[in-house]
Design an enzyme around this catalytic site. Sequence first.
Site, mmCIF file in Angstrom:
data_model
loop_
_atom_site.group_PDB
_atom_site.id
_atom_site.type_symbol
_atom_site.label_atom_id
_atom_site.label_comp_id
_atom_site.label_asym_id
_atom_site.label_seq_id
_atom_site.Cartn_x
_atom_site.Cartn_y
_atom_site.Cartn_z
ATOM 1 N N ASP A 25 0.888 -1.169 0.000
ATOM 2 C CA ASP A 25 0.000 0.000 0.000
ATOM 3 C C ASP A 25 0.925 1.218 0.000
ATOM 4 O OD1 ASP A 25 -1.584 2.170 0.563
ATOM 5 O OD2 ASP A 25 -2.743 1.174 2.136
ATOM 6 N N TYR A 58 -8.949 15.223 -7.104
ATOM 7 C CA TYR A 58 -8.018 14.563 -8.043
ATOM 8 C C TYR A 58 -7.157 15.602 -8.753
ATOM 9 C CZ TYR A 58 -6.514 11.478 -11.892
ATOM 10 O OH TYR A 58 -5.787 10.755 -12.804
HETATM 11 N N1 LIG Z 1 -6.861 6.207 -17.185
HETATM 12 C C1 LIG Z 1 -6.845 7.529 -17.415
HETATM 13 O O1 LIG Z 1 -7.652 8.056 -18.197
HETATM 14 C C2 LIG Z 1 -5.817 8.394 -16.728
HETATM 15 C C3 LIG Z 1 -5.693 9.728 -17.136
HETATM 16 C C4 LIG Z 1 -4.756 10.537 -16.513
HETATM 17 C C5 LIG Z 1 -3.957 10.024 -15.497
HETATM 18 N N2 LIG Z 1 -4.108 8.727 -15.114
HETATM 19 C C6 LIG Z 1 -3.231 8.239 -14.051
HETATM 20 O O2 LIG Z 1 -2.534 7.101 -14.517
HETATM 21 C C7 LIG Z 1 -2.151 6.296 -13.391
HETATM 22 C C8 LIG Z 1 -2.527 4.861 -13.638
HETATM 23 O O3 LIG Z 1 -3.931 4.779 -13.718
HETATM 24 P P1 LIG Z 1 -4.701 3.694 -14.599
HETATM 25 O O4 LIG Z 1 -5.674 4.437 -15.418
HETATM 26 O O5 LIG Z 1 -3.728 2.777 -15.223
HETATM 27 O O6 LIG Z 1 -5.553 2.982 -13.441
HETATM 28 P P2 LIG Z 1 -5.739 1.480 -12.993
HETATM 29 O O7 LIG Z 1 -6.893 1.500 -12.062
HETATM 30 O O8 LIG Z 1 -5.791 0.576 -14.173
HETATM 31 O O9 LIG Z 1 -4.382 1.179 -12.192
HETATM 32 C C9 LIG Z 1 -4.099 1.784 -10.957
HETATM 33 C C10 LIG Z 1 -3.399 0.755 -10.082
HETATM 34 O O10 LIG Z 1 -3.027 1.391 -8.869
HETATM 35 C C11 LIG Z 1 -3.249 0.454 -7.826
HETATM 36 N N3 LIG Z 1 -3.395 1.147 -6.534
HETATM 37 C C12 LIG Z 1 -4.435 1.925 -6.136
HETATM 38 N N4 LIG Z 1 -4.240 2.323 -4.872
HETATM 39 C C13 LIG Z 1 -3.060 1.786 -4.466
HETATM 40 C C14 LIG Z 1 -2.320 1.843 -3.264
HETATM 41 N N5 LIG Z 1 -2.761 2.521 -2.188
HETATM 42 N N6 LIG Z 1 -1.145 1.180 -3.198
HETATM 43 C C15 LIG Z 1 -0.675 0.491 -4.271
HETATM 44 N N7 LIG Z 1 -1.340 0.398 -5.434
HETATM 45 C C16 LIG Z 1 -2.510 1.045 -5.533
HETATM 46 C C17 LIG Z 1 -4.523 -0.268 -8.237
HETATM 47 O O11 LIG Z 1 -4.712 -1.488 -7.534
HETATM 48 C C18 LIG Z 1 -4.295 -0.448 -9.721
HETATM 49 O O12 LIG Z 1 -3.629 -1.658 -10.005
HETATM 50 C C19 LIG Z 1 -2.819 6.942 -12.179
HETATM 51 O O13 LIG Z 1 -1.867 7.783 -11.538
HETATM 52 C C20 LIG Z 1 -3.921 7.780 -12.797
HETATM 53 O O14 LIG Z 1 -4.309 8.843 -11.957
HETATM 54 C C21 LIG Z 1 -5.009 7.900 -15.712
#
Ligand SMILES: NC(=O)c1ccc[n+]([C@@H]2O[C@H](COP(=O)([O-])OP(=O)(O)OC[C@H]3O[C@@H](n4cnc5c(N)ncnc54)[C@H](O)[C@@H]3O)[C@@H](O)[C@H]2O)c1
Length: 263
Positions: free
Chosen positions: A74, A167
């Site tokens: 975490d 966010y």
């Molecule tokens: N998907 C989008 O449109 C988008 C756009 C801009 C930025 N982002 C950013 O990209 C990054 C990845 O997001 P994603 O879209 O791949 O999401 P995702 O949900 O596919 O992956 C996020 C991962 O983070 C893990 N996670 C969450 N809380 C956690 C914690 N406390 N400790 C350890 N792991 C934890 C989750 O279990 C998951 O595996 C994030 O920082 C997100 O804010 C995503």
Amino acid sequence: MSKEDADMAGGSDDFAGKVVLVTGGASGIGLAATKIFAGRGAAVGIADIDAAGGQAAAAAINDAGGRALFVETDVTDEPAVKHLVDTVVSELGGLHCAFNNAAYGGRMVPFEQSTLAEWNRVITISLTSVYLCMKHEIAHMMGAGGGAIVNTSSGAGIVGCPRFEAYSAAKHGVLGLTKSAAMEFARSNIRINAICPGHTDTPMQAQLTDGDPELKEWIMSTTTTGRMANPAEVAAAAVWLCSKEASFVSGDSMMVDMGIVCR
Ligand SMILES: NC(=O)c1ccc[n+]([C@@H]2O[C@H](COP(=O)([O-])OP(=O)(O)OC[C@H]3O[C@@H](n4cnc5c(N)ncnc54)[C@H](O)[C@@H]3O)[C@@H](O)[C@H]2O)c1
């Protein structure tokens, strides 16, 4: 590895001998990054709270002849983050690059309906975690001659995002942290950059619009191309920022959004 991921990997082994840590590596952009780093020769430490997903991600790399280690973590828990960095260093033989990517977005709600509990959850998982990871990664890199760190911000870290205030604040914070530390550690040979993805087709994005077709339609209307990024397209930018090609790039906030926020 899918053809798409293999293409992103480019067949190069420029990360051979390097150890890379990816947080949030069980899913989405982080998972795509683990595959690209591994495909380019890195040993990959994978951190996530999703134990099944993280173990599967590591197994896929190890089964394909690469080297990966999953450490259930975490990233909001400082002793757990220290344990993560120590374990990656001792088990994989160092820490050269880190992709601090785990985050939690929550749901978009009118500001007056938002709660302090949800604010704290978003800020802790999406901003404080990046601080904690950087603190322990940098402590190691300082003693090891340097390294490269990439933090995941967002388009919402550059421009405001109504109904998504916590966010957006967290992701603006990630950029402040990135820029300040990049200046502080440049002479220690530690490069620190951020990526700012646009809408990317991942479980987090699906969760955001779950059951709300109007919101999904609005999100698609904000794209410049009518499609979202796939996770490998975004992860490739983080890999490049960690690579030798980016040796004079630090403090950058790289937009990976096909021009959504540059207008
Ligand atoms: N998907 C989008 O449109 C988008 C756009 C801009 C930025 N982002 C950013 O990209 C990054 C990845 O997001 P994603 O879209 O791949 O999401 P995702 O949900 O596919 O992956 C996020 C991962 O983070 C893990 N996670 C969450 N809380 C956690 C914690 N406390 N400790 C350890 N792991 C934890 C989750 O279990 C998951 O595996 C994030 O920082 C997100 O804010 C995503």
